[in-house]
Design a protein around this motif. Structure first.
Motif, PDB file in Angstrom:
ATOM      1  N   VAL A 103       0.842  -1.197   0.000  1.00 37.51           N
ATOM      2  CA  VAL A 103       0.000   0.000   0.000  1.00 37.51           C
ATOM      3  C   VAL A 103       0.877   1.246   0.000  1.00 37.51           C
ATOM      4  O   VAL A 103       1.900   1.299   0.704  1.00 37.51           O
ATOM      5  CB  VAL A 103      -0.928  -0.009   1.235  1.00 37.51           C
ATOM      6  CG1 VAL A 103      -1.626   1.319   1.432  1.00 37.51           C
ATOM      7  CG2 VAL A 103      -1.936  -1.154   1.123  1.00 37.51           C
ATOM      8  N   ASP A 104       0.508   2.268  -0.781  1.00 38.75           N
ATOM      9  CA  ASP A 104       1.215   3.540  -0.703  1.00 38.75           C
ATOM     10  C   ASP A 104       0.284   4.723  -0.418  1.00 38.75           C
ATOM     11  O   ASP A 104       0.741   5.858  -0.341  1.00 38.75           O
ATOM     12  CB  ASP A 104       2.056   3.809  -1.955  1.00 38.75           C
ATOM     13  CG  ASP A 104       1.258   3.852  -3.243  1.00 38.75           C
ATOM     14  OD1 ASP A 104       0.025   4.054  -3.196  1.00 38.75           O
ATOM     15  OD2 ASP A 104       1.855   3.670  -4.321  1.00 38.75           O
ATOM     16  N   LEU A 105      -1.026   4.461  -0.248  1.00 36.08           N
ATOM     17  CA  LEU A 105      -1.964   5.530   0.095  1.00 36.08           C
ATOM     18  C   LEU A 105      -3.012   5.000   1.056  1.00 36.08           C
ATOM     19  O   LEU A 105      -3.557   3.908   0.852  1.00 36.08           O
ATOM     20  CB  LEU A 105      -2.638   6.091  -1.158  1.00 36.08           C
ATOM     21  CG  LEU A 105      -3.628   7.241  -0.927  1.00 36.08           C
ATOM     22  CD1 LEU A 105      -3.530   8.265  -2.066  1.00 36.08           C
ATOM     23  CD2 LEU A 105      -5.069   6.744  -0.825  1.00 36.08           C
ATOM     24  N   VAL A 106      -3.278   5.774   2.107  1.00 35.71           N
ATOM     25  CA  VAL A 106      -4.312   5.442   3.094  1.00 35.71           C
ATOM     26  C   VAL A 106      -5.326   6.573   3.098  1.00 35.71           C
ATOM     27  O   VAL A 106      -4.978   7.733   3.326  1.00 35.71           O
ATOM     28  CB  VAL A 106      -3.715   5.258   4.499  1.00 35.71           C
ATOM     29  CG1 VAL A 106      -4.805   4.932   5.510  1.00 35.71           C
ATOM     30  CG2 VAL A 106      -2.658   4.157   4.494  1.00 35.71           C
ATOM     31  N   ARG A 107      -6.568   6.232   2.805  1.00 33.99           N
ATOM     32  CA  ARG A 107      -7.642   7.220   2.856  1.00 33.99           C
ATOM     33  C   ARG A 107      -8.321   7.167   4.220  1.00 33.99           C
ATOM     34  O   ARG A 107      -8.889   6.142   4.610  1.00 33.99           O
ATOM     35  CB  ARG A 107      -8.673   6.951   1.762  1.00 33.99           C
ATOM     36  CG  ARG A 107      -9.862   7.912   1.821  1.00 33.99           C
ATOM     37  CD  ARG A 107     -10.987   7.498   0.899  1.00 33.99           C
ATOM     38  NE  ARG A 107     -12.158   8.360   1.096  1.00 33.99           N
ATOM     39  CZ  ARG A 107     -13.412   7.972   0.930  1.00 33.99           C
ATOM     40  NH1 ARG A 107     -13.688   6.718   0.546  1.00 33.99           N
ATOM     41  NH2 ARG A 107     -14.415   8.800   1.138  1.00 33.99           N
ATOM     42  N   VAL A 108      -8.270   8.279   4.962  1.00 34.86           N
ATOM     43  CA  VAL A 108      -8.949   8.376   6.252  1.00 34.86           C
ATOM     44  C   VAL A 108     -10.392   8.743   5.962  1.00 34.86           C
ATOM     45  O   VAL A 108     -10.716   9.876   5.630  1.00 34.86           O
ATOM     46  CB  VAL A 108      -8.273   9.417   7.165  1.00 34.86           C
ATOM     47  CG1 VAL A 108      -8.988   9.461   8.517  1.00 34.86           C
ATOM     48  CG2 VAL A 108      -6.801   9.078   7.354  1.00 34.86           C
ATOM     49  N   TRP A 109     -11.267   7.774   6.100  1.00 42.14           N
ATOM     50  CA  TRP A 109     -12.674   7.864   5.690  1.00 42.14           C
ATOM     51  C   TRP A 109     -13.438   8.888   6.525  1.00 42.14           C
ATOM     52  O   TRP A 109     -13.263   9.006   7.743  1.00 42.14           O
ATOM     53  CB  TRP A 109     -13.284   6.473   5.834  1.00 42.14           C
ATOM     54  CG  TRP A 109     -14.760   6.376   5.642  1.00 42.14           C
ATOM     55  CD1 TRP A 109     -15.469   6.681   4.525  1.00 42.14           C
ATOM     56  CD2 TRP A 109     -15.699   5.897   6.609  1.00 42.14           C
ATOM     57  NE1 TRP A 109     -16.811   6.421   4.727  1.00 42.14           N
ATOM     58  CE2 TRP A 109     -16.974   5.946   6.000  1.00 42.14           C
ATOM     59  CE3 TRP A 109     -15.587   5.427   7.919  1.00 42.14           C
ATOM     60  CZ2 TRP A 109     -18.126   5.540   6.673  1.00 42.14           C
ATOM     61  CZ3 TRP A 109     -16.725   5.027   8.579  1.00 42.14           C
ATOM     62  CH2 TRP A 109     -17.995   5.089   7.955  1.00 42.14           C
ATOM     63  N   GLY A 110     -14.346   9.615   5.849  1.00 46.79           N
ATOM     64  CA  GLY A 110     -15.087  10.685   6.485  1.00 46.79           C
ATOM     65  C   GLY A 110     -16.090  10.250   7.523  1.00 46.79           C
ATOM     66  O   GLY A 110     -16.613  11.094   8.271  1.00 46.79           O
ATOM     67  N   GLY A 111     -16.405   8.960   7.606  1.00 42.64           N
ATOM     68  CA  GLY A 111     -17.285   8.479   8.662  1.00 42.64           C
ATOM     69  C   GLY A 111     -16.549   8.189   9.953  1.00 42.64           C
ATOM     70  O   GLY A 111     -17.158   7.771  10.931  1.00 42.64           O
ATOM     71  N   GLY A 112     -15.217   8.404   9.934  1.00 48.89           N
ATOM     72  CA  GLY A 112     -14.409   8.172  11.122  1.00 48.89           C
ATOM     73  C   GLY A 112     -14.043   9.487  11.804  1.00 48.89           C
ATOM     74  O   GLY A 112     -14.897  10.346  12.019  1.00 48.89           O
ATOM     75  N   ILE A 113     -12.751   9.640  12.095  1.00 52.96           N
ATOM     76  CA  ILE A 113     -12.286  10.789  12.867  1.00 52.96           C
ATOM     77  C   ILE A 113     -11.027  11.360  12.223  1.00 52.96           C
ATOM     78  O   ILE A 113     -10.401  10.731  11.368  1.00 52.96           O
ATOM     79  CB  ILE A 113     -11.979  10.397  14.333  1.00 52.96           C
ATOM     80  CG1 ILE A 113     -10.864   9.332  14.372  1.00 52.96           C
ATOM     81  CG2 ILE A 113     -13.231   9.900  15.039  1.00 52.96           C
ATOM     82  CD1 ILE A 113     -10.403   8.966  15.775  1.00 52.96           C
ATOM     83  N   TYR A 114     -10.646  12.585  12.638  1.00 55.71           N
ATOM     84  CA  TYR A 114      -9.270  13.012  12.436  1.00 55.71           C
ATOM     85  C   TYR A 114      -8.435  12.186  13.411  1.00 55.71           C
ATOM     86  O   TYR A 114      -8.654  12.228  14.626  1.00 55.71           O
ATOM     87  CB  TYR A 114      -9.098  14.494  12.774  1.00 55.71           C
ATOM     88  CG  TYR A 114      -9.880  15.463  11.921  1.00 55.71           C
ATOM     89  CD1 TYR A 114      -9.487  15.747  10.615  1.00 55.71           C
ATOM     90  CD2 TYR A 114     -10.980  16.131  12.442  1.00 55.71           C
ATOM     91  CE1 TYR A 114     -10.190  16.663   9.836  1.00 55.71           C
ATOM     92  CE2 TYR A 114     -11.682  17.061  11.674  1.00 55.71           C
ATOM     93  CZ  TYR A 114     -11.282  17.312  10.377  1.00 55.71           C
ATOM     94  OH  TYR A 114     -11.968  18.224   9.614  1.00 55.71           O
ATOM     95  N   GLU A 115      -7.474  11.429  12.878  1.00 58.83           N
ATOM     96  CA  GLU A 115      -6.694  10.574  13.765  1.00 58.83           C
ATOM     97  C   GLU A 115      -5.682  11.406  14.557  1.00 58.83           C
ATOM     98  O   GLU A 115      -5.443  12.582  14.269  1.00 58.83           O
ATOM     99  CB  GLU A 115      -5.978   9.493  12.941  1.00 58.83           C
ATOM    100  CG  GLU A 115      -6.921   8.531  12.224  1.00 58.83           C
ATOM    101  CD  GLU A 115      -7.690   7.597  13.161  1.00 58.83           C
ATOM    102  OE1 GLU A 115      -7.294   7.483  14.343  1.00 58.83           O
ATOM    103  OE2 GLU A 115      -8.669   6.982  12.712  1.00 58.83           O
ATOM    104  N   SER A 116      -5.083  10.763  15.566  1.00 59.52           N
ATOM    105  CA  SER A 116      -4.133  11.466  16.418  1.00 59.52           C
ATOM    106  C   SER A 116      -2.841  11.749  15.653  1.00 59.52           C
ATOM    107  O   SER A 116      -2.581  11.189  14.585  1.00 59.52           O
ATOM    108  CB  SER A 116      -3.820  10.644  17.670  1.00 59.52           C
ATOM    109  OG  SER A 116      -2.841   9.662  17.378  1.00 59.52           O
ATOM    110  N   GLU A 117      -2.010  12.608  16.230  1.00 61.46           N
ATOM    111  CA  GLU A 117      -0.726  12.963  15.616  1.00 61.46           C
ATOM    112  C   GLU A 117       0.112  11.720  15.330  1.00 61.46           C
ATOM    113  O   GLU A 117       0.876  11.674  14.356  1.00 61.46           O
ATOM    114  CB  GLU A 117       0.030  13.904  16.556  1.00 61.46           C
ATOM    115  CG  GLU A 117       0.895  14.919  15.864  1.00 61.46           C
ATOM    116  CD  GLU A 117       0.088  15.906  15.039  1.00 61.46           C
ATOM    117  OE1 GLU A 117       0.446  16.067  13.865  1.00 61.46           O
ATOM    118  OE2 GLU A 117      -0.885  16.488  15.558  1.00 61.46           O
ATOM    119  N   ASP A 118      -0.036  10.695  16.167  1.00 56.91           N
ATOM    120  CA  ASP A 118       0.755   9.480  15.993  1.00 56.91           C
ATOM    121  C   ASP A 118       0.503   8.828  14.634  1.00 56.91           C
ATOM    122  O   ASP A 118       1.426   8.320  14.005  1.00 56.91           O
ATOM    123  CB  ASP A 118       0.426   8.472  17.105  1.00 56.91           C
ATOM    124  CG  ASP A 118       0.837   8.968  18.482  1.00 56.91           C
ATOM    125  OD1 ASP A 118       1.796   9.768  18.554  1.00 56.91           O
ATOM    126  OD2 ASP A 118       0.199   8.569  19.474  1.00 56.91           O
TER     127      ASP A 118
END
Length: 581
Positions: A103-118
């Motif tokens: 994998v070279d791209l991760v989509r943070v889905w809009g039904g979730g959250i802004y993830e932590s800085e980590d």
């Protein structure tokens, strides 16, 4: 403040270069007195999004440091129902699994959250591009106060918080809301009320343009770029392919070539050990109470059963066979889509599988289940997302070999084709020469006399001058598939009929066990061999998934977390396709 950094080393996505990160410290003074200090790591890179019109419609191609990319992506959901339980170490483990799968791209889905800085720190280090949705998904959102002020404040805070991360390459306004307004009956039900369009086409691009002007913004996923076209038009922008899972057969993935497939997927149950932990004492069946409770998709089991019946003999109430075959079918479905779409680069410029991870022990589209165990789909992604992929495809009624080369070097070498019977007899052979440029696709017609026919023949393509991949799997009817088999290099396999119609011999093979390894030697054709390591020990893990062996071939499966190796136990944990009863 603008600071010039001459000759800065570039940060690259994984597979394209190094992930160079620099420590930056900024101190705010009043006179000689320091008031505040800001410290971050930054990476230098440029990013763009090419949506220009062409003969096929209008594209959606990410461009990093001037390099046009086919994005090999996965959708990310919160990794736990309690986000506070997701530690930096857990982020690193899960994202490391993604990187190890190519994998070279991760989509943070809009039904979730802004993830932590980590999360974003780890992506910076691993070279994983991040597509960040603003948190709007599958719903209408009012645009009046006080919500409007909250939306803008939240957007501003998170844009500023996340913008130093070089891994972040795209802001996306929402998930499926523009599509929902057009197709899901919202317009009539809303009766003129606001629903979020002003956020996606007005406020959010204004906030991004003001605070983070170096990154592209897209109004939604899917989105065709204009209300003059359907929001989910495959010829324009991003496309979500859900008709296949919901109503069709996965062979229909081959019916179109979207410009960018931002969501598609197929369900399968989690690992057996995950089910045993979640449903202690239950007599497992596809429709047992606990299994149904852990299936939340609308008519999910019905879709699983219909999808299975099109390709495989009925498991006839055998839960273990049902469990194995539905996991095979999930891998087969996703492979059908990715092989087809990757072979059409640069018209198609990316696939984002729904989904990488899960937050509970459920039958779902995930490649890694809710307990962190890898399904066969995970190992299949390692083949599908490798820099080089060999696949057999049907184009204009003829069989072709497509060599997908996403590496920086040309791909040359002999490609050996063998038309075989299921008993292992060679009907015909030919050797073709591969000559594929860097970041491109080569297509070679298969000689007509080598095209297999009927239930007893298949085609094997071997070669490319490459070492065998770590994980392998062979596709079935009507399409490509690849694996390492026993001969080295890359392999693709094509059967002209559905698995249920293949005249498979009864599988025969020898099993040898040593510390940390299970070796299988095939005496017959052994199709879709799978070691379910969690049946050996809940903590055990195999280093590969599905593999098809020709007579005489051998595969060694690495196993960790199994302290008492035993050949009988290993054989009991091995599954493969069997002749129809």
């Amino acid at each position: 403040m603008r600071v010039e950094v001459p000759d800065a080393d570039l940060w690259w996505p994984r597979g394209y270069g190094e992930q160079v990160l620099h420590e930056v410290e900024l101190t705010l003074h009043h006179g000689n007195a320091p008031l505040d200090v800001w410290r971050r790591r930054v990476g230098f890179r440029s990013v763009g999004l090419d949506t220009s019109a062409d003969a096929h419609g209008s594209g959606f191609t990410l461009v990093v440091n001037g390099e046009r990319l086919f994005a090999r992506g996965v959708n990310w959901i919160p990794d736990d129902v309690f986000p506070s339980r997701v530690t930096r170490e857990r982020y690193r483990k899960r994202l490391r699994q993604a990187a190890d799968a190519g994998v070279d791209l991760v989509r943070v889905w809009g039904g979730g959250i802004y993830e932590s800085e980590d999360f974003y720190d780890v992506c910076d280090e691993l070279g994983l591009l991040v597509w960040q949705d603003f948190p709007f998904a599958c719903a209408a959102y009012p645009e009046e106060q006080p919500l409007r002020g909250e939306v803008e404040a939240e957007a501003r805070e998170n844009v500023v918080r996340l913008m130093p991360h070089p891994s972040l390459v795209l802001w996306n306004g929402n998930n499926e809301n523009l599509w929902g307004f057009r197709d899901w009956g919202w317009e009539e039900r809303l009766g003129g009320d606001s629903w979020g369009e002003g956020y996606y086409l007005g406020m959010l691009p204004r906030v991004v343009g003001e605070l983070d002007p170096t990154r592209p913004y897209t109004a939604g996923s899917p989105w065709s770029g204009s209300w003059e076209r359907h929001p989910n038009d495959p010829a324009h922008g991003t496309h979500h392919s859900w008709e296949v899972w919901n109503r069709q057969d996965y062979a229909e993935y081959r019916g179109e070539v979207p410009r960018f497939v931002a969501e598609f997927g197929w369900q399968a149950p989690p690992a057996h050990a995950t089910l045993r932990r979640a449903l202690p004492g239950e007599e497992l069946a596809a429709d047992s109470p606990g299994m149904l409770h852990h299936q939340k998709a609308e008519d999910g089991n019905g879709k699983l059963e219909r999808g299975l019946a099109r390709h495989f003999p009925s498991p006839q109430g055998d839960f273990d066979r049902w469990h194995y075959l539905t996991q095979v079918n999930q891998a087969r479905a996703v492979a059908t889509g990715i092989e087809h779409w990757r072979s059409h680069w640069p018209v198609c410029a990316g696939t984002i599988v729904w989904q990488l991870n899960d937050c509970w022990p459920v039958t779902s589209w995930a490649a890694i289940d809710g307990d962190g165990r890898e399904k066969p789909l995970y190992h299949e992604l390692r083949r599908l997302y490798a820099d080089r992929l060999l696949t057999l495809q049907v184009r204009d009624g003829r069989l072709v070999a497509a060599a997908v080369n996403q590496s920086a070097d040309p791909w040359t070498g002999p490609l050996t084709l063998r038309r075989l019977t299921v008993e292992g007899d060679v009907v015909g052979t030919a050797t073709l020469e591969l000559a594929v440029g860097a970041r491109s696709v080569g297509v070679l017609p298969v000689p007509a006399e080598l095209e297999p026919a009927g239930a007893k023949e298949f085609l094997v393509a071997d070669g490319g001058g490459l070492p065998a991949p770590d994980a392998s799997w062979s596709d079935g009817e009507d399409g490509g598939g690849g694996e390492d088999g026993g001969g080295g290099g890359l392999r693709a396999v094509h059967f002209p009929v559905a698995d249920r119609d293949i005249a498979l011999p009864r599988p025969e093979f020898r099993v040898d066990v040593t510390a940390g390894a299970v070796t299988v030697t095939a005496h017959t054709l052994v199709r879709d061999l799978l070691l379910q390591a969690d049946r050996l020990d809940p903590g055990a893990r195999a280093d590969r998934g599905l593999v098809t062996l020709l007579p005489g071939e051998q595969v060694t499966i690495g196993v960790t977390g199994w302290e008492t190796p035993d050949a009988a136990a290993a054989r009991a944990a091995l599954y493969c396709q069997e002749p129809a009863r």
